[in-house]
Design an enzyme around this catalytic site. Structure first.
Site: not given
Length: 883
Positions: A461, A558
Site C-alpha cells: 500500500e 485485499e
C-alpha cells in the site's frame, strides 16, 4: 523446496593446511543462554532461538503477555536493553582451520556482538543473515555476549537523526496503543502494533546461531531454478552455488548432478576464484523423460524429484547435496482485453490461466519462537481444506521460516511474497539502503527455489499512500518522497530481484496498476483503478449484500470485514468482568477505529441485534452474530469476484483473483481473520470452503431478476444439472423444485446459467413472498461431481416471516478417527453453528442453512478426544436462538 539452503560443507584442494580435515566443523549455539536486563536487576535463563518475552514467561516472571491488558503492562520489557550471554567450549582444534565464522540466521534486531570481550560485529536488520569472522578471537573456552538496544529507542533515535525531512507516519493511531517510527528499523513492522495486533517490539536471537569452521571454501547458498524452452520443448534447471573461497588460489573441481527419475546425469568442471565464488550450472533434462510439473492445489499434483549434487573438489574431498527439484512456470499476464480499456492481470501456471483463491497471511504469533511446525501445518492444511490455492505473505510481518514454504510446496499453496514494507514511507540514506540490499539479496537467495512462490511484491500500500497523500504532505514537498519511493523499490529492490531471480515476476506495490504504474513512472495517479493490476477494497458502512458496491476489478488482493473470535478463545485471556461487548477489555482489544460499532451497524442492516438481559449470553450472542455477518459479507463479495471471471461489463471484469483479508490471527481479538488464534475455524472459514469450491453456483439479483452463474475451475468442460428449490421458512417441505438439465460450463470459466424475475418465480411456485421464502440451488455432474449447496435470501432475515426457533439436537458417534454428529431440526434453520469449545479440531461443514430434518456433520479432531468430552463441550446455536 525441501532444501537446507545453508548447507555446511567445505572444499578441500590445493593449499589445505597440513593434516587439516577436509569437511567443515559446525558447533551449534542453540539452547540455554543467560539473559540480563540493562541494569542487571533481572537475570534469568532463556532459550535460543527465542526472545526476552517468552524467556520471562517460561521462567514464571511474567503472566501470559496476551492476558487482558498485559500488552501495556509489559511495555517496560521492550524499553529495556537486554543482553544474551553464554560460555561455550570450542569442540575442535582452531589451528586446523583457515576460517572460523559466527553465523546468525536471524537477530531481532539491533545488537552488538562480542566474543571474549572483543566486538566481532553489529546487527540492525531482523531479516538479514549475519556471518562474522572470529578466526582471530576464538579460543578453547569462549564467552559470547549479544548486547541488544531497545528497538523503540533505536527507531526514535534514527528518526531524530534523519534531519533533512521527516519520513511519515510518526506514530500509529492511538487506537492501536503502539510505538512510533517503526519505518526507521528493519524489523517486523506490525511488532510496533497494527489494527489487528498488539505492540510487542521483541528482542532476541530469533533464529539459528552456530560456529562454522572451514578450509579453502564453503558453500553458503544452493538454489534451483527451473525453466522451459518452448522451441526445444525441453525443461532445464539452473543450479547456483555460492561459496566463500578462503584459498589464495582458485579451487578446481567436478560437480555431478543426478536426477534418477528423469534419467538425467551431467558432470561439470568448475573453478572457483578467491573471494565470493559462484558456480552456475545449466542442467538440461533428458528429453525422453516425462516431466511431471508442480501444480497449485486443485489443479494437479505437487510432484518433486529427488536430486543429488556431488561436489568433488580435489584433495580427496567430496560432499553431496540432497534436494528436491520442482518444475513449473509462472507468468503474470498483463495484456489488452477486447472490449475493455486497460490491461489484464492474471497468473498463468504451466501455461494455464489460474483463478487465485485464498487469503492474506500475517505472523501467527507476536513471538516467533512460539510458531511451531505443528501450528504452521495446521493453519496451512486448513487453507487447502477450505479450497484455497494461494496466500499473500503480507509486507508488515516477516519473511516466513523455511518450513512455511516447504509446507506450501507440498500442499500446492501459491505464495504472493511481499517484501517487508507496509503502510509507510521509508528513509533511503546509504546505511539504510545497504541494509535493505543485503536483506533482499539474502531473502531472494533463501527462497527462490520454492515453486510455491509465484510473485515478488515490493511493498504493501505504499504506492497508494503517496497517490492518496495519506500523510498530508504539501505538494511542493512531495517530490523528495517520490524520488525515495523509486530509489527504494525500483533502483534497489527491483534491481536485486531481477538480477537474482529471472524466473518469476516482480511488482513494486500492492495495490498497483502494474505496467500502467510503470508507465506513470512507478506511481500511478489511482492505484485502485479497476482496469489495471490489483485492488484493495474496504467499505464497512454500505450494505455488504449489495454486490453493486464492489469493484469489478482485475484482481482483488485485499477485502474484508471484522468479526469477534469465539468465546472459548477469548476466555483464555480475559476475566469475568471483561465479558461484554462494551467492556474496557473489548474496547482495548479492538485496534480498528469504530470497529465494534461498524460490526453492529453491518449486522443490523439484515439481522435483529441480540437483546438478552443476561450479560454473558448477550456477549456470546453478539460474537455469534458478528461471525454470521462477516461470513455472509465475504461470501457475497467473493462470489461477485468469482462470477466476474469471464465477462466484461461496462469495460470492467475479467477478475482472476480473490484474496480476502485476512487468514489468521496474531492474538485473541476482533479482526478480519477467518482462523482464530490457535487455528479454530470461524464461520467465515467454513463459508470459504463453499465459496472457493471448484464448482459453484452463484445467485444474485439485478433489477428484480434472479440470476444464477455457474463457476468452474476444472480443466475440462462439464455437462451439469442445476436444481433450484424454493423453501418456506415455516415448513420443512420444499414449495417447489426446478431441475434444469444440459447446463454446459466451459473449463476455467464463469457463465450465466439461469435467469428468472423473482415475481415470476414466486407466482410459479405459489404460497411464497420474498419475506416468507428462501431460494437454494446446486449443480450436479456425472459421477461424484457436484457443487456445494448455495442459497439466495429474498429479504433481510430481520424481515423474514415464519422463521421459527427450531428444536435442534445432535447425537454423536465415533467412526474410526472421526466423529459423526447427527443433527435434527424441527424447522428451516439458518446459520446452524456447532461449537465444541476448546476441543481442537474442525467440522466438515458449519454455519449452514438447514432445510432438511436430518443432517450428518463430521468432526475431524486434531487431538485425542472422547464422545463424552464432545457431548459435554458441544453447544448448538442458530439464528433464532439469539432472540
Amino acid at each position: 523446496m525441501l532444501l537446507l539452503l545453508l548447507l555446511l560443507a567445505a572444499c578441500g584442494g590445493r593449499g589445505a593446511l597440513p593434516g587439516s580435515p577436509p569437511g567443515p566443523a559446525v558447533h551449534s549455539l542453540r539452547g540455554s543462554w543467560w539473559l540480563g536486563s540493562g541494569n542487571g536487576s533481572v537475570v534469568l535463563r532463556g532459550d535460543v532461538p527465542g526472545c526476552v518475552h517468552t524467556a520471562l514467561l517460561r521462567q514464571g516472571l511474567i503472566q501470559d503477555p496476551y492476558y487482558r491488558f498485559n500488552d501495556l503492562t509489559y511495555r517496560w520489557i521492550s524499553l529495556d536493553n537486554w543482553t544474551y550471554s553464554r560460555t561455550f567450549k570450542t569442540p575442535f582444534d582452531v589451528s586446523k582451520w583457515q576460517k572460523v565464522n559466527l553465523v546468525f540466521e536471524g537477530v531481532d534486531t539491533v545488537a552488538q556482538i562480542l566474543i571474549n570481550n572483543v566486538t566481532v560485529g553489529r546487527t540492525d536488520n531482523m531479516f538479514n543473515r549475519y556471518s562474522f569472522d572470529i578466526t582471530s578471537v576464538i579460543k578453547e573456552v569462549n564467552f559470547i555476549e549479544v548486547h541488544f538496544l531497545s528497538a523503540i529507542s533505536y527507531a526514535a533515535e534514527q528518526s531524530r537523526s534523519h534531519r533533512a525531512y521527516s519520513v511519515p507516519p510518526q506514530c500509529p493511531p492511538p487506537m492501536q496503543k503502539g510505538e512510533c517510527h517503526v519505518n526507521f528499523i528493519r524489523k517486523e513492522q506490525c511488532s510496533f502494533s497494527w489494527d489487528w495486533g498488539p505492540s510487542f517490539p521483541t528482542q532476541g536471537i530469533w533464529k539459528d546461531v552456530r560456529i562454522e569452521a572451514y578450509n579453502l571454501c564453503h558453500l553458503i547458498y544452493f538454489t534451483l531454478t527451473p525453466s522451459y524452452v518452448k522451441s526445444a520443448q525441453q525443461w532445464s534447471l539452473e543450479i547456483e552455488s555460492v561459496f566463500d573461497v578462503v584459498s589464495s588460489k582458485p579451487v578446481v573441481g567436478l560437480v555431478t548432478v543426478n536426477i534418477p527419475k528423469l534419467q538425467t546425469q551431467q558432470t561439470y568442471t568448475t573453478e572457483l576464484p578467491p573471494g565470493e565464488g559462484r558456480i552456475v550450472l545449466l542442467v538440461n533434462i533428458n528429453k525422453s523423460a516425462t516431466v511431471q510439473t508442480w501444480w497449485p492445489s486443485g489443479h494437479g499434483n505437487q510432484t518433486g524429484y529427488d536430486m543429488t549434487t556431488t561436489f568433488n573438489m580435489g584433495a580427496g574431498y567430496k560432499f553431496q547435496k540432497f534436494s528436491k527439484a520442482y518444475f513449473r512456470t509462472v507468468e503474470l499476464v498483463e495484456e489488452p482485453i477486447p472490449g475493455s480499456p486497460g490491461l489484464s492481470f492474471y497468473f498463468r501456471i504451466n501455461g494455464l490461466p489460474i483463478f487465485i483463491k485464498g487469503s492474506n497471511w500475517i505472523p501467527a504469533d507476536s513471538f516467533q519462537d512460539r510458531v511451531s511446525s505443528d501450528m504452521l501445518k495446521r493453519i496451512l492444511q486448513s487453507t487447502v481444506d477450505a479450497n484455497m490455492n494461494a496466500l499473500r505473505v503480507w509486507g508488515g510481518g516477516v519473511y516466513e521460516q523455511d518450513e512455511f514454504y516447504d509446507i506450501c510446496d507440498e500442499l500446492g499453496i501459491m505464495i504472493w511474497q511481499d517484501f517487508m514494507f507496509a503502510c509507510a514511507l521509508y528513509p533511503t540514506d546509504q546505511n539504510y539502503l545497504e541494509s535493505v540490499r543485503a536483506e533482499v539479496t539474502h531473502q531472494v537467495k533463501r527462497l527462490k527455489s520454492h515453486p510455491c512462490i509465484i510473485l515478488w511484491s515490493g511493498n504493501n500500500e505504499n504506492e497508494a499512500a503517496i497517490a492518496g497523500n495519506w500523510f498530508s504532505i504539501p505538494q511542493d514537498k512531495m517530490k523528495v518522497y517520490i524520488l525515495d519511493y523509486v530509489k527504494l523499490y525500483v533502483k534497489n529492490i527491483q534491481e536485486i530481484v531481477v538480477a537474482e531471480d529471472k524466473s518469476r515476476p516482480y511488482i513494486t506495490s500492492s495495490p498497483t496498476n502494474g505496467k500502467e504504474s510503470v508507465k506513470e513512472r512507478w506511481l500511478s495517479q489511482n492505484p485502485y483503478d479497476t482496469h489495471y493490476g490489483d485492488t484493495h477494497f474496504y467499505d464497512y458502512l454500505s450494505d455488504c449484500w449489495n454486490w453493486t458496491v464492489y469493484p469489478k476489478t482485475r484482481f482483488a488482493s485485499e477485502y474484508g470485514f471484522q468479526s469477534w473470535p469465539s468465546f472459548s478463545t477469548l476466555e483464555k485471556v480475559s476475566s469475568t468482568e471483561d465479558w461484554s461487548y462494551k467492556s474496557n477489555f473489548s474496547l482495548h482489544r479492538q485496534h480498528h477505529a469504530a470497529g465494534n460499532n461498524q460490526m453492529l451497524h453491518q449486522a443490523g442492516l439484515h439481522f435483529k441485534l441480540p437483546q438478552n438481559t443476561d450479560p454473558l449470553k448477550l456477549f456470546k450472542d453478539t460474537i455469534y452474530l458478528t461471525q454470521v455477518m462477516q461470513a455472509q459479507c465475504i461470501k457475497a463479495e467473493t462470489e461477485f469476484y468469482r462470477r466476474s471471471r469471464s465477462e466484461i461489463i461496462n469495460g470492467e471484469g475479467h477478475t482472476m483473483g480473490s484474496l480476502y483479508w485476512q487468514l489468521n490471527d496474531i492474538w485473541q481479538a476482533p479482526s478480519w481473520a477467518s482462523l482464530e488464534y490457535g487455528g479454530k475455524w470461524k464461520m467465515l472459514h467454513y463459508f470459504a470452503q463453499h465459496f472457493f469450491a471448484p464448482l459453484l453456483p452463484v445467485g444474485y439479483e439485478d433489477d428484480g431478476v434472479l440470476y444464477i452463474y455457474g463457476v468452474l475451475d476444472l480443466h475440462s468442460d462439464c455437462e451439469l444439472t442445476l436444481q433450484v428449490t424454493l423453501h418456506r421458512w415455516s415448513s420443512m417441505e420444499p414449495v417447489c423444485t426446478l431441475a434444469k438439465e444440459g447446463v454446459t460450463l466451459k473449463a476455467g470459466s464463469a457463465a450465466p446459467i439461469y435467469k428468472e424475475p423473482i415475481n415470476d418465480l414466486l407466482k410459479r411456485c405459489g404460497n411464497c413472498t420474498r419475506q416468507s421464502c428462501v431460494v437454494t440451488f446446486y449443480l450436479m455432474g456425472k459421477g461424484e461431481l457436484h457443487s456445494p449447496g448455495n442459497y439466495h435470501f429474498l429479504s433481510s432475515l430481520k424481515d423474514a416471516v415464519g422463521l421459527e426457533k427450531a428444536q435442534l439436537s445432535a447425537t454423536i458417534s465415533q467412526q474410526g478417527d472421526l466423529y459423526a454428529f447427527v443433527l435434527q431440526t424441527t424447522a428451516v434453520t439458518p446459520f446452524v453453528w456447532l461449537d465444541v469449545g476448546n476441543i481442537q479440531g474442525r467440522f466438515n461443514d458449519n454455519g449452514f442453512l438447514m432445510t432438511e430434518k436430518r443432517k450428518v456433520v463430521v468432526f475431524y479432531p486434531w487431538e485425542p478426544v472422547s464422545i463424552e468430552e464432545l457431548e459435554k463441550s458441544l453447544s448448538l446455536t442458530s439464528l433464532m436462538d439469539i432472540y
